[in-house]
Design a protein around this motif. Structure first.
Motif, short mmCIF file in Angstrom:
data_model
loop_
_atom_site.label_atom_id
_atom_site.label_comp_id
_atom_site.label_asym_id
_atom_site.label_seq_id
_atom_site.Cartn_x
_atom_site.Cartn_y
_atom_site.Cartn_z
N ASN A 4 60.45 34.21 49.86
CA ASN A 4 59.88 33.75 51.11
C ASN A 4 59.28 32.35 51.00
O ASN A 4 59.04 31.70 51.99
CB ASN A 4 58.82 34.75 51.59
CG ASN A 4 58.46 34.55 53.04
OD1 ASN A 4 59.27 34.07 53.83
ND2 ASN A 4 57.26 34.92 53.40
N MET A 5 59.03 31.88 49.78
CA MET A 5 58.47 30.53 49.57
C MET A 5 59.61 29.53 49.53
O MET A 5 60.64 29.76 48.89
CB MET A 5 57.66 30.47 48.27
CG MET A 5 56.41 31.32 48.30
SD MET A 5 55.30 30.96 49.68
CE MET A 5 54.83 29.31 49.33
N ILE A 6 59.39 28.40 50.19
CA ILE A 6 60.41 27.35 50.27
C ILE A 6 59.81 26.06 49.75
O ILE A 6 58.71 25.67 50.16
CB ILE A 6 60.87 27.12 51.74
CG1 ILE A 6 61.37 28.41 52.37
CG2 ILE A 6 61.88 26.00 51.84
CD1 ILE A 6 62.71 28.88 51.87
N MET A 16 55.39 22.72 49.81
CA MET A 16 55.63 24.16 49.65
C MET A 16 55.18 24.85 50.93
O MET A 16 54.11 24.57 51.45
CB MET A 16 54.83 24.72 48.47
CG MET A 16 55.33 24.29 47.12
SD MET A 16 56.98 24.93 46.72
CE MET A 16 56.68 26.67 46.62
N THR A 17 56.03 25.73 51.41
CA THR A 17 55.68 26.47 52.61
C THR A 17 56.43 27.79 52.60
O THR A 17 57.20 28.08 51.66
CB THR A 17 55.98 25.65 53.88
OG1 THR A 17 55.40 26.30 55.01
CG2 THR A 17 57.47 25.44 54.09
N SER A 18 56.25 28.57 53.62
CA SER A 18 56.96 29.85 53.70
C SER A 18 58.09 29.75 54.72
O SER A 18 58.07 28.90 55.62
CB SER A 18 56.00 30.97 54.11
OG SER A 18 55.55 30.76 55.43
N LEU A 19 59.04 30.62 54.57
CA LEU A 19 60.16 30.67 55.50
C LEU A 19 59.65 30.98 56.90
O LEU A 19 60.11 30.40 57.88
CB LEU A 19 61.17 31.72 55.04
CG LEU A 19 62.42 31.89 55.89
CD1 LEU A 19 63.19 30.58 55.97
CD2 LEU A 19 63.29 33.01 55.34
N TRP A 66 51.59 22.01 62.54
CA TRP A 66 51.92 22.49 63.88
C TRP A 66 52.63 23.84 63.79
O TRP A 66 52.33 24.77 64.55
CB TRP A 66 52.79 21.48 64.63
CG TRP A 66 53.08 21.96 66.02
CD1 TRP A 66 54.16 22.67 66.44
CD2 TRP A 66 52.25 21.78 67.16
NE1 TRP A 66 54.06 22.95 67.78
CE2 TRP A 66 52.90 22.41 68.25
CE3 TRP A 66 51.03 21.16 67.38
CZ2 TRP A 66 52.36 22.43 69.52
CZ3 TRP A 66 50.50 21.17 68.66
CH2 TRP A 66 51.15 21.80 69.71
N CYS A 67 53.56 23.96 62.85
CA CYS A 67 54.28 25.23 62.66
C CYS A 67 53.30 26.34 62.28
O CYS A 67 53.45 27.49 62.72
CB CYS A 67 55.35 25.10 61.59
SG CYS A 67 56.74 24.05 62.05
N ARG A 68 52.32 26.02 61.48
CA ARG A 68 51.35 27.03 61.02
C ARG A 68 50.36 27.44 62.10
O ARG A 68 50.05 28.61 62.28
CB ARG A 68 50.57 26.49 59.82
CG ARG A 68 51.38 26.34 58.57
CD ARG A 68 50.54 25.71 57.45
NE ARG A 68 51.33 25.53 56.26
CZ ARG A 68 51.49 24.37 55.64
NH1 ARG A 68 50.89 23.28 56.08
NH2 ARG A 68 52.25 24.29 54.56
N TYR A 69 49.79 26.45 62.78
CA TYR A 69 48.63 26.70 63.64
C TYR A 69 48.87 26.42 65.13
O TYR A 69 47.98 26.70 65.94
CB TYR A 69 47.45 25.84 63.18
CG TYR A 69 47.20 25.90 61.70
CD1 TYR A 69 46.83 27.08 61.08
CD2 TYR A 69 47.38 24.77 60.91
CE1 TYR A 69 46.62 27.14 59.71
CE2 TYR A 69 47.17 24.82 59.55
CZ TYR A 69 46.79 26.01 58.95
OH TYR A 69 46.59 26.06 57.61
#
Length: 171
Positions: A4-6, A16-19, A66-69
């Motif tokens: 799940n980590m990208i 580093m982020t998640s899918l 933005w994608c996160r929050y």
């Protein structure tokens, strides 16, 4: 993409982020790049195995936030709103673009207000200086009437024995 980590290489900087974060804005190009059901191919990988995105690393952190929050987390006074808008457009982040435009307009209005306030303070200062010049000119005329001889006024020589207080009475 079994993990799940990208790891992303964005213009030479690693992120580093998640899918799930990358797919949180379903209509965005970023989401489509990493969606198994999308006709888009996965981005190329660099020598470390990170997915390479040819974009501005200076702005990509804002894209991920933005994608996160779903909020624009900007903590700078001199933000390059146009540059950020271009990157948001590149990744198809329409809601983010709208927020950027709103913030950009707020910033422009704030600068307009500050400019007007600065102009007002400048005008007031110039008016005060004009009044002071006029007062000094009037004082100079008044003072010159009291001293008919030409030249600057004459002041007492210092040190005066009685300055600042008269000498002792027994002298």
């Amino acid at each position: 993409m079994e993990n799940n980590m990208i790891c992303l290489n964005v213009g030479g900087m690693k992120f580093m982020t998640s899918l799930s974060t990358l797919q949180s804005c379903p209509s965005s190009t970023l989401s489509l790049m990493f969606s198994p059901s999308s006709p888009h191919q996965l981005p190329a990988r660099d020598s470390s195995g990170a997915y390479f995105l040819d974009s501005s690393p200076a702005f990509f952190g804002y894209i991920l936030d933005w994608c996160r929050y779903k909020q624009l987390l900007v903590d700078r006074d001199n933000m390059d709103w146009s540059g950020l808008e271009v990157v948001a457009d590149y990744f198809g982040m329409e809601e983010m673009r709208q927020e950027i435009r709103r913030r950009k307009e707020q910033d422009i209005e704030k600068k307009r207000v500050l400019g007007r306030e600065k102009e007002d303070r400048h005008r007031e200062l110039m008016e005060t200086l004009a009044w002071l010049r006029e007062d000094v000119a009037q004082l100079a005329q008044t003072f010159s009437r009291g001293h008919p001889e030409p030249g600057p006024p004459r002041f007492p020589n210092y040190p005066d024995p009685d300055f600042p207080f008269p000498g002792p009475p027994y002298l």
